[in-house]
Write an enzyme that holds these catalytic residues in place. Sequence first.
Site, PDB file in Angstrom:
ATOM      1  N   LYS A 117       8.637  44.136 -69.011  1.00 54.72           N
ATOM      2  CA  LYS A 117       7.903  44.203 -67.746  1.00 54.72           C
ATOM      3  C   LYS A 117       7.404  45.637 -67.571  1.00 54.72           C
ATOM      4  CE  LYS A 117       8.871  41.840 -63.436  1.00 54.72           C
ATOM      5  NZ  LYS A 117       9.890  41.693 -62.402  1.00 54.72           N
TER       6      LYS A 117
HETATM    7  C1  E4P Z   1       8.717  39.998 -59.834  1.00 53.92           C
HETATM    8  O1  E4P Z   1       8.988  39.659 -60.976  1.00 53.92           O
HETATM    9  C2  E4P Z   1       9.595  40.764 -58.969  1.00 53.92           C
HETATM   10  O2  E4P Z   1      10.871  40.842 -59.563  1.00 53.92           O
HETATM   11  C3  E4P Z   1       9.852  40.165 -57.611  1.00 53.92           C
HETATM   12  O3  E4P Z   1       9.258  38.901 -57.482  1.00 53.92           O
HETATM   13  C4  E4P Z   1       9.668  41.091 -56.465  1.00 53.92           C
HETATM   14  O4  E4P Z   1       9.917  40.399 -55.268  1.00 53.92           O
HETATM   15  P1  E4P Z   1      10.209  41.126 -53.859  1.00 53.92           P
HETATM   16  O5  E4P Z   1       8.916  41.500 -53.257  1.00 53.92           O
HETATM   17  O6  E4P Z   1      10.916  40.081 -53.060  1.00 53.92           O
HETATM   18  O7  E4P Z   1      11.057  42.333 -54.173  1.00 53.92           O
END
Ligand code: E4P
Length: 230
Positions: free
Chosen positions: A88
């Site tokens: 990522k």
């Molecule tokens: C995406 O892969 C992120 O890990 C995640 O969806 C972030 O979500 P949040 O806005 O609830 O932190």
Amino acid sequence: MHAVAMKLFIDTGSVAEVEEVAGWGVLSGATTNPSLLAKEGGDPGEIVMRICELVDGPVSAEVVSSEAGGMLAEGRALAGLHRHVVVKVPFSAAGLAATRDLTAEGIRVNMTLVFSASQAVLAAEAGATYVSCFMGRVDDISIDSTAVLGEIVETLRGSEAQVLAASLRHPMHTVAAAKLGCEVATVPGKVLRQMLQHPLTTSGIERFEADWRSRPEFADWLGGLVAGAR
Ligand code: E4P
């Protein structure tokens, strides 16, 4: 073959949560991020590897460097943890460069923190396998996340990049992502549990069980049927 075109990943850093939901048979992968892993005890590498085994599909693990060289080194190392790891990479110019280099080495990238169609075009062009578009954080600043996500899906149609709906806060975000044509939604455990619930399902099961119990001979018949089928 999936019942719906959109695949479900779980968005978590918790092995226990993945163990719970993997048993439902609906997960195709998982995503983690530094914030989710920081909430858990234990070694992050072991957590990621265990999640890889449990979901038996793509598991995103995020780099934290802000320059391309560091992202590349971290990405290679994370990819070495397990064959299911997808690296990522946060969206930025450096992130695009690292994505290009990682994908050239055959390492899959999930480009994260994408909030607009123009960013999504760049992420796809750099070779990202997944483009993570956040819904909840967009709604948080009073911008309609379904409009933004819809534009991203439309813009990337025909591209090899898959649109991954992220930052989902409630079941309707998951439904909206599916209706908009996202290839993947990554859903927190809490939201997946909410998606299980419907009062008419609960009351319906109670009614079926009570009616069945009202005929005690039915239990004997079913018990015999099950034993004969063994
Ligand atoms: C995406 O892969 C992120 O890990 C995640 O969806 C972030 O979500 P949040 O806005 O609830 O932190």
